[in-house]
Write a protein that holds these residues in place. Structure first.
Motif, PDB file in Angstrom:
ATOM      1  N   GLY A 123       0.835  -1.210   0.272  1.00 38.46           N
ATOM      2  CA  GLY A 123       0.250  -0.144   0.127  1.00 38.46           C
ATOM      3  C   GLY A 123       0.919   1.188  -0.082  1.00 38.46           C
ATOM      4  O   GLY A 123       1.866   1.133  -0.205  1.00 38.46           O
ATOM      5  N   PRO A 124      -0.017   2.502   0.452  1.00 40.70           N
ATOM      6  CA  PRO A 124       0.810   3.540   0.291  1.00 40.70           C
ATOM      7  C   PRO A 124       1.881   3.664   1.214  1.00 40.70           C
ATOM      8  O   PRO A 124       1.466   3.661   2.223  1.00 40.70           O
ATOM      9  CB  PRO A 124      -0.256   4.544  -0.180  1.00 40.70           C
ATOM     10  CG  PRO A 124      -1.872   4.348   0.777  1.00 40.70           C
ATOM     11  CD  PRO A 124      -1.677   2.553   0.553  1.00 40.70           C
ATOM     12  N   VAL A 125       2.699   4.794   1.323  1.00 34.99           N
ATOM     13  CA  VAL A 125       2.977   5.506   2.414  1.00 34.99           C
ATOM     14  C   VAL A 125       1.783   6.509   2.960  1.00 34.99           C
ATOM     15  O   VAL A 125       1.683   7.473   1.937  1.00 34.99           O
ATOM     16  CB  VAL A 125       4.571   6.023   2.380  1.00 34.99           C
ATOM     17  CG1 VAL A 125       5.033   7.366   3.431  1.00 34.99           C
ATOM     18  CG2 VAL A 125       5.495   5.157   1.804  1.00 34.99           C
ATOM     19  N   PRO A 126       1.488   6.726   4.344  1.00 36.33           N
ATOM     20  CA  PRO A 126       0.458   7.387   4.888  1.00 36.33           C
ATOM     21  C   PRO A 126       0.596   9.239   5.003  1.00 36.33           C
ATOM     22  O   PRO A 126       1.766   9.509   4.972  1.00 36.33           O
ATOM     23  CB  PRO A 126       0.576   6.801   6.017  1.00 36.33           C
ATOM     24  CG  PRO A 126       1.574   6.359   6.565  1.00 36.33           C
ATOM     25  CD  PRO A 126       2.230   5.872   4.914  1.00 36.33           C
ATOM     26  N   ASP A 127      -0.445   9.496   4.272  1.00 41.10           N
ATOM     27  CA  ASP A 127       0.050  10.741   4.435  1.00 41.10           C
ATOM     28  C   ASP A 127       0.210  11.683   5.787  1.00 41.10           C
ATOM     29  O   ASP A 127      -0.185  10.636   6.518  1.00 41.10           O
ATOM     30  CB  ASP A 127      -1.119  11.571   4.140  1.00 41.10           C
ATOM     31  CG  ASP A 127      -1.718  11.716   2.469  1.00 41.10           C
ATOM     32  OD1 ASP A 127       0.017  11.473   1.795  1.00 41.10           O
ATOM     33  OD2 ASP A 127      -2.250  11.335   2.790  1.00 41.10           O
ATOM     34  N   GLY A 128       1.358  12.677   5.954  1.00 43.44           N
ATOM     35  CA  GLY A 128       1.576  13.247   7.199  1.00 43.44           C
ATOM     36  C   GLY A 128       2.380  12.421   8.013  1.00 43.44           C
ATOM     37  O   GLY A 128       2.609  13.516   9.028  1.00 43.44           O
ATOM     38  N   ILE A 129       2.793  11.085   7.126  1.00 44.07           N
ATOM     39  CA  ILE A 129       3.814  11.179   8.387  1.00 44.07           C
ATOM     40  C   ILE A 129       5.561  12.174   8.285  1.00 44.07           C
ATOM     41  O   ILE A 129       6.223  11.726   9.561  1.00 44.07           O
ATOM     42  CB  ILE A 129       4.808   9.803   7.705  1.00 44.07           C
ATOM     43  CG1 ILE A 129       5.107   8.674   9.269  1.00 44.07           C
ATOM     44  CG2 ILE A 129       5.680   9.987   6.402  1.00 44.07           C
ATOM     45  CD1 ILE A 129       5.120   7.471   8.746  1.00 44.07           C
ATOM     46  N   SER A 187       3.262   1.465  -2.523  1.00 44.09           N
ATOM     47  CA  SER A 187       3.368   0.806  -3.961  1.00 44.09           C
ATOM     48  C   SER A 187       2.618   2.383  -3.961  1.00 44.09           C
ATOM     49  O   SER A 187       2.152   3.400  -2.858  1.00 44.09           O
ATOM     50  CB  SER A 187       2.100  -0.009  -4.917  1.00 44.09           C
ATOM     51  OG  SER A 187       0.966   0.259  -3.372  1.00 44.09           O
ATOM     52  N   GLY A 188       2.177   3.318  -5.370  1.00 44.27           N
ATOM     53  CA  GLY A 188       2.036   4.354  -5.341  1.00 44.27           C
ATOM     54  C   GLY A 188       2.888   5.516  -4.885  1.00 44.27           C
ATOM     55  O   GLY A 188       3.360   5.171  -5.337  1.00 44.27           O
ATOM     56  N   SER A 189       2.221   6.626  -5.683  1.00 40.54           N
ATOM     57  CA  SER A 189       3.444   8.198  -5.618  1.00 40.54           C
ATOM     58  C   SER A 189       3.712   8.481  -3.772  1.00 40.54           C
ATOM     59  O   SER A 189       2.449   8.247  -3.416  1.00 40.54           O
ATOM     60  CB  SER A 189       2.636   8.496  -5.743  1.00 40.54           C
ATOM     61  OG  SER A 189       1.188   9.088  -5.418  1.00 40.54           O
ATOM     62  N   VAL A 190       4.834   8.951  -3.213  1.00 39.41           N
ATOM     63  CA  VAL A 190       5.569   9.151  -2.055  1.00 39.41           C
ATOM     64  C   VAL A 190       4.321  10.852  -1.891  1.00 39.41           C
ATOM     65  O   VAL A 190       4.322  11.693  -2.857  1.00 39.41           O
ATOM     66  CB  VAL A 190       6.446   9.112  -2.495  1.00 39.41           C
ATOM     67  CG1 VAL A 190       7.292  10.041  -0.862  1.00 39.41           C
ATOM     68  CG2 VAL A 190       6.866   8.084  -2.173  1.00 39.41           C
ATOM     69  N   PRO A 191       3.494  11.013  -0.856  1.00 42.11           N
ATOM     70  CA  PRO A 191       3.164  12.004  -0.630  1.00 42.11           C
ATOM     71  C   PRO A 191       4.369  13.010  -0.067  1.00 42.11           C
ATOM     72  O   PRO A 191       5.223  12.640   0.302  1.00 42.11           O
ATOM     73  CB  PRO A 191       2.554  12.009   0.550  1.00 42.11           C
ATOM     74  CG  PRO A 191       3.384  10.994   0.751  1.00 42.11           C
ATOM     75  CD  PRO A 191       3.874   9.791   0.155  1.00 42.11           C
TER      76      PRO A 191
END
Length: 961
Positions: free
Chosen positions: A197-203, A220-224
């Protein structure tokens, strides 16, 4: 008042602890009841203020004591929630008053509360007990790396935790969003798991976070974005995931960053310009992505930079001189790009220690290194277009350990002073245009363990001084113009494992001293002018014919073609004789007789006639074959696989396919595309397809797998995405995937060619005398383990592990192939049990038989365990008798239970090994083949155990059972 004090000081009676699972709850309930009732004691209003003040500290002490007991009970709950096969948690008892003396537990000296829990590589498995962790409300540090913990991450953490290390486990699922609210976190390491899954927002906004390591997962996915300027982040590692898109443009806003690694992902675009503001960044890693464009000159503004890795991308253009502004640079890796221009001056102008520019399109001459290059330890300029001579001044680099100039167009002679390079361990100048001789001074390079000079134009003899290089393991002088004999001093190199003198003009006999080379795995002297008997030794008694072919005079007593056989008595053909013209030569016939005699043996006459017939037949067949192949190459197969096919594919499709090659290497095949379908080039067949050998235009052999499961292959986009992931795998014990070709009905995978055959052949199809010593077998086992551990760290499951998929290179090192191919197919459960790979059934984990199979790395661990037992016993995983089926795992397990393990060992190993070591490895193999997946270790643990055995420190036998 005294009575009142006594009643208050008396601690309420508690039930004694008992060893059952309900006790922690009961004790907690008792404490809650007690602490909630004592402040309402009816005597309390009659107490004086002084007495109350005296009792308050006592109440605090009692509360602290209860908190300490809470820690004990929380740890007992933790213990009950995990599996502890090694018994590391055995001293954790609910009867204890404190936990501070327990293994892995640390307490605050002032309060007595548990503030740290550290159990690295303790063999724990199961899920993290969330409730137990939350009860440890004074916990500051939790470190459980290198275990086999599984399941999702807890959605909540102990409220005060500052350092969390759960690396190298089997945790799965998404990163919980709650991580972004753990304001107390300073260090978080979740690397080497199965998180997706993605890297969580706000980390990035966590105020105290200094170190974040999420590498080696399946994110996966783009890095916020959203990196605040107030960020405390010093270390960020997102490498070895499946992250895509562009690197966040504002990552440079985290101005305190010292180390940034985003390598081995799917990032595109270029390097974000915000990085130029990171004046304190010492390490930047972005290799193994799809970054493109020119290298920015502003890299030189990063004054603190010590390590720069941009390898394996698509950067183009010249290497900017501005990088010289990084005065602290120690390591630079720009390999496997498409960089052009000359060698930058700063390669030898800065105090660099390791430099790799391999696999680009750099050209020009290599200029002489100056005094500033004295710190250089590794220099890899291979796979470019450098010309000119090797600068003689290179021998002044006294600290140089690895020098690789292979696959260029360099000419001239080797530097004479090479013997002064006392630290040199690896020298590879193969595949150039070097001339002259091998300098005798080479004997001074006593640290050399790999010397590769093949595919040049070297002349002269092999110097006897080479026998002084006693550390040599690999020696390659093949495809040159060397003459003279093989020096007897080669026998001094007792560590030699690989020797290749093929395709030269060497003559004379093989020195008997070669029989002392007990570590030999490859000794290729084919296509020379050698003669005489082979040395007598285990290796030479069973040497493959391909290693000695095209040496008409080589023979061997052991191979029934002795050089000293008795020749038949010659026959004289005398046309002037008055009697029978065919008569035996008499010993008394004078040499000065006047009649000319033609002396030929009958066997020689027969040989000449037969040879002539064979030559005529071979020529005829060759001509016919060429005509047929030429016609086939024009009608069915393109003459060469290039970037874009101009003719139709082998399946005569309307839309020709495209060959994609990863990194360096010409995609053309010198033998023509027909080699792909030519039976003469076929190497073998397996469950997924047929493998052929072909040759790249630069002379490099490759293995091409033609998939025969086209109807099961995924869509083109999924196929390309998955193959590109597999193409990123780089490891010494893994066969490298070089490229692929796609059409809807034809899929090809291009791999490195591994010349030594597969493990199954060596174990079960060679002669009765084993080709492997104990140490060789151990090396193969640990090599396969390291390969699987590397694949698992990259989220790749092999699915089809068996001994026939373990290849041996020219040095005898194992290389695991055919990994991850089932990911190319849409229906795993239907295909895996199909008849195409029934040969793998002996290696397949029992969970494969379930229709709702959840295939994990533990399936590979099972197959590895079977291979371990196969290597040690020399027996096949499954033997089919007339009325029975014998499963190797069951036989070995029964032998272990009955105390007769030695009966299972390969008899070809007698006297070569320690039975104590063998039992340890067998037990490890049996643990890996446990019927319950969770009871099997992960491959990281397996590697650690094997390395412990190798280091002679040993591992208690009970720890492996």
């Amino acid at each position: 008042m005294a009575g009142v004090s006594t009643s208050l000081l008396a601690k309420p009676n508690k039930q004694p602890r008992t060893l059952h699972s309900a006790s922690p709850r009961r004790h907690a309930h008792a404490r809650i009841q007690w602490t909630n009732t004592w402040p309402h004691d009816p005597l309390l209003p009659s107490m004086s203020a002084t007495a109350l003040l005296l009792l308050l500290p006592l109440a605090a002490l009692l509360a602290a004591a209860d908190a300490v007991n809470d820690d004990v009970l929380a740890l007992v709950v933790f213990k009950s929630g995990v599996s502890d096969p090694a018994g590391r948690l055995a001293p954790w008892s609910e009867d204890a008053d404190r936990a501070c003396a327990w293994p892995g537990v640390s307490c605050d000296a002032r309060t007595g509360r548990v503030d740290a829990l550290a159990l690295p590589a303790a063999g724990l498995s199961g899920r993290l007990p969330r409730s137990a962790l939350l009860r440890l409300d004074a916990l500051l540090s939790l470190a459980l790396p290198g275990n086999n913990l599984s399941g999702p991450l807890p959605d909540a953490l102990p409220p005060r935790v500052r350092a969390l290390d759960l690396s190298a486990n089997s945790l799965s699922g998404y990163l919980p969003a709650a991580l972004a609210s753990c304001d107390s976190l300073v260090s978080l390491n979740l690397s080497g798991n199965l998180l997706s899954g993605p890297v969580p927002d706000g980390i990035w906004s966590l105020p105290s976070l200094r170190s974040l390591d999420l590498s080696g997962n399946q994110l996966s996915g783009s890095v916020p974005g959203g990196f605040p300027r107030s960020s405390s982040l010093r270390v960020l590692d997102l490498s070895r995931n499946r992250l895509e898109g562009e690197i966040p443009a504002d990552v440079g806003e985290a101005g305190l960053l010292k180390s940034l690694d985003v390598g081995d992902n799917l990032f595109t675009g270029g390097l974000p310009e915000s990085l130029r503001g990171l004046s304190g960044l010492s390490s930047l890693g972005a290799g193994g992505n799809a970054l493109a464009g020119e290298l920015p000159a502003w890299i030189g503004e990063m004054a603190a930079l010590e390590a720069l890795d941009l390898s394996g991308n698509r950067f183009i253009g010249a290497i900017p001189d501005g990088i010289s502004g990084c005065k602290n640079l120690v390591e630079v890796d720009l390999s496997q790009n498409a960089l052009t221009g000359e060698l930058p001056w700063w390669v030898f102008g800065l105090a660099l220690q390791r430099v790799s520019l391999a696999g680009n399109a750099l050209s020009g001459w290599i200029k002489a290194p100056g005094d500033n290059a004295s710190a250089l330890q590794e220099l890899d300029l291979s796979g470019n277009a450098f010309a000119g001579v090797i600068p003689p001044e290179i021998v002044s680099l006294s600290r140089l350990q690895h020098l690789n100039l292979s696959s260029n167009t360099m000419s001239g002679q080797l530097p004479v002073g090479i013997g002064r390079m006392a630290s040199l361990e690896v020298m590879d100048v193969s595949r150039n245009q070097l001339s002259g001789g091998v300098p005798p001074e080479i004997g001074g390079a006593v640290a050399l363990w790999k010397l590769l000079m093949g595919s040049n134009s070297l002349t002269g003899t092999i110097p006897v001084q080479i026998g002084n290089c006693r550390s040599l393991i690999a020696l390659d002088l093949s495809q040159n113009k060397l003459t003279g004999p093989i020096p007897a001093t080669i026998g001094n190199l007792t560590s030699l494992q690989m020797v290749d003198f093929s395709e030269n003009k060497l003559n004379g006999t093989l020195p008997v001293e070669l029989s002392k080379l007990t570590s030999l795995r490859v000794f290729n002297v084919s296509h020379n002018l050698l003669s005489g008997n082979l040395p007598i030794s285990h290796f030479f008694d069973t040497i493959p014919d391909s290693f000695i072919s095209d040496n008409a005079g080589l023979c061997s007593l052991q191979r029934d073609n002795s050089c000293s056989g008795v020749m038949p008595k010659p026959i004289v053909f005398n046309p002037n004789a008055s009697s029978n013209p065919l008569s035996e030569v008499s010993p008394g016939v004078p040499s000065s007789q006047h009649h000319k005699k033609i002396i030929l043996s009958i066997s020689t006459l027969i040989a000449i006639v037969g040879g002539a017939l064979i030559v005529v037949g071979v020529v005829t067949i060759t001509v016919l074959n060429r005509r047929v192949r030429t016609a086939a190459s024009h009608s069915a197969v393109p003459t060469a696989l290039s970037d874009d096919y101009g003719s139709q594919s082998p399946e005569n499709e309307a839309n020709p396919g495209k060959l994609v090659m990863f990194g360096r290497g010409s995609p053309d095949f010198s033998a023509g595309g027909h080699a792909l379908l030519n039976k003469d080039c076929e190497l073998g067949r397996g469950g997924f397809g047929t493998v052929y050998k072909a040759v790249l235009r630069d002379g490099q052999p490759v293995a091409i797998k033609k998939l025969t499961v086209s109807s099961l292959v995924k869509s083109e986009d999924d196929f390309r995405w998955q193959v590109k992931l597999l193409g990123k795998v780089r490891h010494h014990n893994v066969v490298t995937l070089r490229g692929f070709y796609w059409t809807s009905s034809l899929q090809l995978l291009i791999y490195d060619f591994v010349p030594g055959g597969n493990l199954y052949q060596h174990l079960h199809k060679c002669s009765a005398v084993s080709l492997f010593s104990w140490m060789e077998r151990f090396d193969i086992i640990i090599g396969v383990a390291r390969a699987l551990a590397h694949l698992h760290r990259h989220g790749i499951i092999h699915y089809n592990l068996k001994s026939s998929n373990v290849l041996l290179d020219s040095n005898g090192e194992p290389r695991v192939g055919d990994y991850g191919l089932v990911k190319l197919l849409p229906m795993l459960d239907r295909y895996v049990l199909s008849s195409k790979i029934q040969s793998a059934l002996g290696y397949m984990a029992p969970e494969f038989t379930c229709r709702t199979v959840n295939v994990t790395e533990k399936c590979d661990v099972y197959g590895f365990g079977v291979i371990v037992l196969e290597i040690l016993t020399g027996k096949r995983p499954v033997e089919y008798l007339e009325d029975d089926v014998v499963v190797l795992c069951d036989v070995v397990r029964a032998a272990l239970d009955e105390g007769r393990v030695e009966d299972c060992m390969d008899p070809r190993l007698s006297g070569e090994f320690s039975m104590e070591e063998a039992v340890l490895i067998i037990k490890l193999g049996l643990v890996c083949t446990s019927q319950v997946p969770s009871h099997r270790p992960d491959m990281g643990e397996v590697v650690s155990m094997l390395e412990m055995v190798r280091s002679s420190q040993g591992t208690p036998e009970d720890d492996l059972v």
